[in-house]
Design an enzyme around this catalytic site. Sequence first.
Site, short mmCIF file in Angstrom:
data_model
loop_
_atom_site.label_atom_id
_atom_site.label_comp_id
_atom_site.label_asym_id
_atom_site.label_seq_id
_atom_site.Cartn_x
_atom_site.Cartn_y
_atom_site.Cartn_z
N HIS A 57 83.93 50.85 -25.37
CA HIS A 57 85.35 50.54 -25.19
C HIS A 57 86.04 51.75 -24.56
CE1 HIS A 57 89.16 48.53 -26.97
NE2 HIS A 57 89.59 49.60 -26.30
N HIS A 59 88.95 52.96 -21.05
CA HIS A 59 90.02 52.53 -20.12
C HIS A 59 90.00 53.47 -18.92
CE1 HIS A 59 92.14 49.69 -22.86
NE2 HIS A 59 91.65 50.48 -23.80
N LYS A 62 93.25 53.89 -16.41
CA LYS A 62 94.50 54.60 -16.66
C LYS A 62 94.32 56.00 -17.24
CE LYS A 62 95.14 51.67 -20.77
NZ LYS A 62 95.83 50.42 -21.15
N HIS A 207 91.46 43.38 -27.95
CA HIS A 207 92.20 44.41 -28.66
C HIS A 207 92.93 43.67 -29.78
CE1 HIS A 207 91.53 46.98 -25.22
NE2 HIS A 207 92.32 47.93 -25.67
N GLU A 210 96.02 46.29 -33.70
CA GLU A 210 96.05 47.74 -33.49
C GLU A 210 97.34 48.31 -34.07
OE1 GLU A 210 95.60 51.16 -30.01
OE2 GLU A 210 95.69 49.05 -29.44
N ASP A 306 87.86 54.90 -26.16
CA ASP A 306 89.18 54.34 -25.89
C ASP A 306 89.89 55.13 -24.80
OD1 ASP A 306 91.02 52.33 -26.21
OD2 ASP A 306 91.98 53.16 -27.99
N ASN A 307 91.03 55.74 -25.11
CA ASN A 307 91.85 56.39 -24.08
C ASN A 307 91.51 57.87 -23.93
OD1 ASN A 307 93.64 54.18 -25.57
ND2 ASN A 307 94.19 54.23 -23.41
#
Length: 399
Positions: A57, A59, A62, A207, A210, A306-307
Site C-alpha cells: 500500500h 501512494h 503524490k 481505504h 481511517e 502508505d504516504n
Amino acid sequence: MKLESLRIPPRLRGFGADEQAQLFDLTLAGDRVAAIVPSASQAHPRGTLLSALVEAHAHIDKNYTVQDVGAAEGDLFAAIARMDRHRAGWTGDGLRARMERALHDAWRSGTRALRTHIDWVQADAPAALAVFEALRSEWRDRIELQFVSLTPLDLFADLEAGERIARQVKRAGGTLGAFVYRNEGLLHKLGRVFDLAETHGLGLDFHVDEGLDADASGLRSIAQLMRAREFRRGVVCGHCCSLAMQDDAVAQETLALCAGAGIHIVALPTTNLYLQGAWDRTPVPRGITRIREAAARGLRASLATDNVQDAFYPYGSYDLLETFGLGVQMAHLAPAEDWLDAITVAPARALGLGWDGRIAPGCPADLVLLAATGEHELIGPRGRERTVIRAGRILEQTP
C-alpha cells in the site's frame, strides 16, 4: 553463490528442517535458490535472511509534495483538501520524477513488488495512470508494479462514472478501489462497487475506516457483502483504524466476519500515527488496527508504507524495514521475528504474486540479507544493514 550460517524466520521457511536447526546454508544457482541445508555449526549466525520485500500500500503519485502543500498535522480531511488543490497542477513530467524517485528508493531497500493507489477523483482517468503504465513496463525486471484506483465512494453513486472508472481500470490491468468512511447510504454504494468488480472481473482494495470514530462500520459492511455475494476475487482493506476503538465484542465480531470472508488487512503505522490522535496533548489513543487480534483468527496483516513526504505524512521513505520497526513497537508485535511475514509473505499473497515469499529450494533468488544476528537487532540501525540480492546477484549493500 553460497550463503552460510543464516537465520531464516520460521514463517518464511518453505522447507522442512530439523526442529533443532536454526542456522542454514543456501546455495544459489543462477536466479534460483538451489539448496538449503542446516549449517554444520549452529553457534554463530552471520545474519538474517528474508525474501525480497513486498509493499502492499503506497501512494507514489503524490509523494514528495510536502514542501508545496505543507503538513496537515492530524487532520485527514485537511490533507485530502490540500492534495486536491495541488493535483490540479500535476504534469506528466512532475509525476514521473516523483514516481521514479519512489521506485529507486524502494528498489535500493530490497522491494520486489509494490502496489500503489492512484488518486482517481472523477470519471476520466488521471494523468498519473499513463505515467504509471509506462513505469510499470520500464521497471518490469526490477519491481513488479500494481495499481489501485483510489476513488471517493460517493462517486460510485453516479452509475455512468462508476462504469467508466471500472472499464478503464480493467483495461489498464488494475484493481478497483474506494475511500470508505462513514458514508451515507454505505451499503448501497459499496454494493455498487461490488457490482462493478463482478461485472468486470476486478479485485477490490479499499481505504476503510481511517479514523478513530467507533461508529465507522465500513470494514464490517465489506465483510458482510463479501460473504453475502460469495465474492472470491480478493479484497484488501487498508487502515481499519476504527476497529481499535470499538468494544472488544464488536471488534471480534467484525474480525470473525473478515476471517470468514477472507479479507486481507493492511496496517499503515507511519501515516496513522501521524494523522490519528490529538495534537494538543500526548496523542492517545493511537491510529493502529487490531493486528494481533486479527492474527489470532488467522488473518496475517501486512505492514505497509502508505504516504511519504506529503500532506498526510511529511516524513518517511520506502524502506519497509523502517515501517516494520515502527509497527513492532507501536503494536507490541513480539517476538519481532515472528512478524516478518507482514512485509514479505502476507503482502505477497494479498497481491496475488507468483511467489508467496517463502524461501525454499527452487524459489527465486530475490533475497534480503540483514546484518541482524538475532531478534533483538532486527530494528536497530546495525541490524537493518542489508545486502540486497536480486536474481542471484548482489545488488548493493546499504545501511
